[in-house]
Motif scaffolding. Structure first.
Motif, short mmCIF file in Angstrom:
data_model
loop_
_atom_site.label_atom_id
_atom_site.label_comp_id
_atom_site.label_asym_id
_atom_site.label_seq_id
_atom_site.Cartn_x
_atom_site.Cartn_y
_atom_site.Cartn_z
N SER A 34 1.13 -1.23 -0.17
CA SER A 34 -0.05 0.15 -0.22
C SER A 34 0.68 1.38 -0.38
N ASP A 35 0.61 1.89 -1.22
CA ASP A 35 1.18 3.42 -0.81
C ASP A 35 1.01 4.05 1.03
N ILE A 36 1.50 5.03 1.09
CA ILE A 36 1.45 5.82 1.90
C ILE A 36 2.27 7.44 1.49
N PRO A 37 0.91 7.50 1.33
CA PRO A 37 1.56 9.25 0.77
C PRO A 37 2.49 9.81 1.69
N GLY A 38 3.34 10.70 0.95
CA GLY A 38 4.55 11.46 1.62
C GLY A 38 5.92 9.80 2.28
N VAL A 39 5.83 8.88 2.50
CA VAL A 39 6.87 7.75 2.87
C VAL A 39 6.75 6.93 2.43
N GLY A 40 6.54 6.25 1.58
CA GLY A 40 6.76 5.67 0.72
C GLY A 40 5.63 4.05 0.54
N ARG A 41 5.95 2.81 0.55
CA ARG A 41 4.85 1.44 -0.20
C ARG A 41 5.11 0.84 0.95
N LEU A 42 4.38 -0.10 2.07
CA LEU A 42 4.39 -0.60 2.70
C LEU A 42 3.65 -2.16 3.09
N ALA A 43 4.32 -2.84 3.31
CA ALA A 43 3.23 -3.87 3.52
C ALA A 43 3.56 -4.71 4.86
N MET A 44 2.55 -5.60 5.57
CA MET A 44 2.98 -6.56 6.60
C MET A 44 2.46 -8.23 6.47
N LEU A 45 3.18 -8.40 7.39
CA LEU A 45 2.64 -9.91 6.77
C LEU A 45 3.10 -11.19 8.39
N LYS A 46 2.79 -12.22 8.21
CA LYS A 46 3.17 -12.89 10.02
C LYS A 46 3.92 -13.80 8.04
N ASP A 47 5.21 -14.53 9.31
CA ASP A 47 5.85 -15.28 8.58
C ASP A 47 5.11 -16.65 9.27
N PRO A 48 5.72 -17.69 8.00
CA PRO A 48 5.29 -18.90 8.39
C PRO A 48 5.02 -19.63 10.05
N ALA A 49 5.55 -19.10 10.08
CA ALA A 49 5.53 -18.84 12.13
C ALA A 49 4.42 -18.52 12.74
N GLY A 50 3.96 -17.27 12.07
CA GLY A 50 2.79 -16.73 12.38
C GLY A 50 4.22 -15.09 13.33
N ALA A 51 5.35 -14.92 13.05
CA ALA A 51 6.18 -13.78 13.29
C ALA A 51 5.20 -12.39 12.99
N VAL A 52 4.97 -11.53 13.15
CA VAL A 52 5.00 -10.32 12.65
C VAL A 52 6.06 -9.63 11.97
N PHE A 53 5.82 -8.54 10.96
CA PHE A 53 6.82 -7.76 10.29
C PHE A 53 6.28 -7.54 8.85
N ALA A 54 7.19 -6.11 9.65
CA ALA A 54 6.62 -5.14 8.04
C ALA A 54 7.80 -4.94 7.16
N LEU A 55 7.18 -4.64 6.26
CA LEU A 55 8.30 -3.99 4.49
C LEU A 55 8.23 -3.05 4.20
N ILE A 56 9.27 -2.17 4.10
CA ILE A 56 8.95 -0.58 3.31
C ILE A 56 10.17 0.07 2.51
N THR A 57 9.71 0.33 1.91
CA THR A 57 10.12 1.31 0.82
C THR A 57 9.95 2.75 0.38
N GLY A 58 10.77 3.50 1.67
CA GLY A 58 10.86 4.70 1.63
C GLY A 58 11.17 5.20 3.29
N ASP A 59 10.67 5.90 4.20
CA ASP A 59 11.02 6.04 5.26
C ASP A 59 10.61 6.17 6.01
N PRO A 60 10.51 5.84 6.58
CA PRO A 60 8.97 6.17 7.46
C PRO A 60 8.73 7.14 9.06
N SER A 61 10.42 7.86 8.70
CA SER A 61 10.20 8.46 9.89
C SER A 61 9.74 9.59 9.12
N ARG A 62 9.34 9.76 8.12
CA ARG A 62 8.53 10.94 7.16
C ARG A 62 7.04 10.79 7.34
N THR A 63 6.90 10.65 8.08
CA THR A 63 5.20 10.21 8.47
C THR A 63 4.89 11.78 8.63
#
Length: 266
Positions: A237-266
């Protein structure tokens, strides 16, 4: 944004607790190109995820009774014992009392009053992760909580964090976490606190910290993760001014996110 010039209250380590560490190594190698280096025969299976010769995260087997696979952020402290006392005074609980980790440093693990788990690292020989704010490295830490106001009070008491409340246009309350003493400029943003809306709670979400890792192409990394068994929580998903992100659970259930961009610009 995150840096490796660690000061108290800033993220300086991140590790994954996994029931099957071999499977975790294989999954994250596919998604991020990480390799795994054991910490040695006396480390109980603990070791380091590495990229380009530097440590970006760590991995170990689950050791606490009833624990589920999850990522845990560690925040820098100069005195783990003093931080443990601050956690208790603020209404949190100590899951793992302060302890020495060989000559690497001193750690402790806690649960905040709403139920989210986190830890601290008091550096010795190991100052923290070697790389942040690059592809396949930690870029942001984010807390999902049932009470954002109470969470902000708790972490302010423990770490002296500062906050910048964001205008979410009627969405769930979100505050950017800033390193203590540095004001609320973009350069000090290190994470976020989001209050879970009712629909998330009804779907089974609960208080937890999770990491964002940088990627060059969010969609491509997302596809690789799902091809290797990850479960989708938030599609790219695109986050205006930040970048593009996605959130997933790994195959065992641990949550993590991916981001292209700089989230500190939120």
């Amino acid at each position: 944004m995150l840096t490796t010039d660690f000061v108290p209250g800033t993220p300086n380590w991140i590790d994954l607790g996994a029931a099957d560490t071999d499977a975790a190594v294989a999954f994250y190698a596919a998604v991020f190109g990480w390799t795994f280096q054991s910490a040695g025969p006396d480390a109980g299976g603990y070791g380091f995820f590495q990229r380009d010769g530097g440590t970006v995260a760590a991995l170990g087997p689950l050791t606490e009774e009833g624990a589920s696979p999850s990522w845990t952020p560690y925040f820098h402290t100069r005195d783990a014992d003093a931080t443990a006392e601050a956690v208790r005074r603020a209404g949190g609980s100590v899951r793992v009392p302060p302890m020495e980790v060989f000559t690497a440093g001193r750690m402790a693990a806690f649960t905040d009053p709403m139920g989210a788990e986190f830890a601290v690292w008091q550096p010795g020989d190991t100052k923290g992760v070697d790389t942040v704010m690059e592809p396949a490295a930690l870029c942001w830490t984010e807390l999902y909580t049932t009470d954002a106001a109470a969470a902000k009070d708790f972490y302010r008491s423990v770490f002296s964090w500062e906050y910048q409340d964001m205008d979410t246009g009627g969405g769930p309350a979100y505050a950017v976490v800033h390193a203590p003493g540095g004001g609320t400029g973009e350069e000090t943003g290190q994470g976020g606190i989001l209050e879970l809306p009712e629909e998330n709670l009804a779907a089974g979400s609960g208080p937890e910290w999770h990491p964002y890792f940088g990627v060059l192409d969010c969609d491509a990394s997302f596809a690789t993760a799902t091809d290797h068994g990850a479960t989708v929580l938030i599609p790219p998903s695109d986050i205006p001014g930040v970048g593009r992100l996605a959130m997933l659970k790994d195959p065992a259930g641990a949550v993590f996110a991916l981001i292209t961009g700089d989230p500190s610009r939120t």
